[in-house]
Design an enzyme around this catalytic site. Structure first.
Site, short mmCIF file in Angstrom:
data_model
loop_
_atom_site.label_atom_id
_atom_site.label_comp_id
_atom_site.label_asym_id
_atom_site.label_seq_id
_atom_site.Cartn_x
_atom_site.Cartn_y
_atom_site.Cartn_z
N SER A 65 -50.97 24.77 -60.95
CA SER A 65 -50.61 23.87 -59.86
C SER A 65 -50.81 22.44 -60.33
O SER A 65 -51.56 22.19 -61.28
CB SER A 65 -51.51 24.14 -58.64
OG SER A 65 -51.38 23.12 -57.67
N TYR B 85 -59.90 25.24 -54.71
CA TYR B 85 -58.54 25.35 -55.24
C TYR B 85 -58.38 24.52 -56.51
O TYR B 85 -57.83 24.98 -57.51
CB TYR B 85 -57.53 24.91 -54.18
CG TYR B 85 -56.11 25.27 -54.52
CD1 TYR B 85 -55.68 26.59 -54.43
CD2 TYR B 85 -55.19 24.30 -54.93
CE1 TYR B 85 -54.37 26.93 -54.75
CE2 TYR B 85 -53.88 24.64 -55.25
CZ TYR B 85 -53.48 25.96 -55.15
OH TYR B 85 -52.19 26.30 -55.47
#
Length: 264
Positions: free
Chosen positions: A145, A157
């Site tokens: 990501s 995350y």
């Protein structure tokens, strides 16, 4: 189809995690359309997608897999070896997002996100490496990501994706002698169910995307296809960012939009 596109070669068998829906399903459909047998692995039921692919003339099998369970990985890879005899590609696509700020991130959330997003690919690469070696090599694509490139607000995350970036490079070095390449793809905002219920977050984020929109899952798939194919045969340990310009130009794109132009 052009002669150039017909000449592109893909692995005969590719395992895709998180394949039942979203980006994983897009990757699977595209691979099947190119003659690849796709092993659809997910905690959700991937059988309907497997049936859809077969009805369209492709080849697919469904496998129940919790990526955070190394025993489950071993079982799935054993099944692939028994059923197909080879494996030339792995797409570590499964992932979860818990949009929690630092002090709001509980220990449970931290562990859950790291288990799926980081431990999952680690277990997966260990599980498939031997079969891919025995199959003559291949390509592993880890879906990271842009949160693995910038200081994202969610510590779980961000850490999982920064970790996956480093893990990909470590694996690239470890598996090179077997002809197994490992690269990572870094999407920005993608129009998938992962962003369901985050309308305000998405709208605000788009103000910093020079392209002015979210990516379609198929646009991330194009990068995945490239990395799985022989067109990227000399690429390993690399990162491909697909984010509409967010990380490279997003800050000043937003500043200029809000101020009406550059200072003179």
């Amino acid at each position: 189809m052009s002669e150039a596109s017909e000449a592109v070669r893909y692995p005969g068998v590719v395992l895709v995690t998180g394949a039942a829906a979203g980006m994983g399903a897009a990757h699977a459909r595209a691979l099947a359309a190119r003659g690849v047998h796709v092993c659809l692995a997910d905690v959700a039921d991937a059988a309907p997608l497997a049936a859809e692919i077969r009805e369209a003339g492709g080849s697919a099998s469904a496998h129940a897999l919790n990526v955070s369970d190394p025993v489950a990985w071993t079982r799935v890879v054993d099944d692939v070896r028994a059923e197909r005899g080879e494996l030339g590609g792995l797409v570590n696509n499964a992932g979860i997002s818990r949009r929690r700020t630092f002090m709001d991130t509980s220990d449970a959330v931290w562990n859950e996100v790291l288990d799926v997003n980081l431990s999952g690919p680690f277990y997966g690469m260990k599980a498939v490496a031997g079969l891919m070696r025995d199959s003559g090599g291949g390509s592993i694509v880890n879906i990271s990501s842009i949160s693995g490139k910038v200081g994202y607000f969610s510590p779980a995350y961000a850490s999982s994706k920064w970790g996956l970036t480093g893990l990909s490079k470590s694996a690239a070095g470890a598996f090179a002698e077997w002809g197994v390449r490992v690269n990572s793809v870094h999407p920005g905002l993608v129009d998938t169910p992962l962003l369901n219920g985050a309308d305000a977050f998405v709208a605000s984020s788009l103000a910093s995307v020079p392209a002015g929109r979210m990516a379609r899952p198929e646009e991330i798939t194009e990068a995945v296809l490239f990395l799985l194919s022989d067109r990227s045969a000399y690429m390993t340990g690399a990162e491909i960012t697909v984010d509409g310009g967010l990380t490279s130009n997003g800050l000043y794109h937003r500043i200029l939009a809000e101020t009406g132009g550059p200072l003179t």
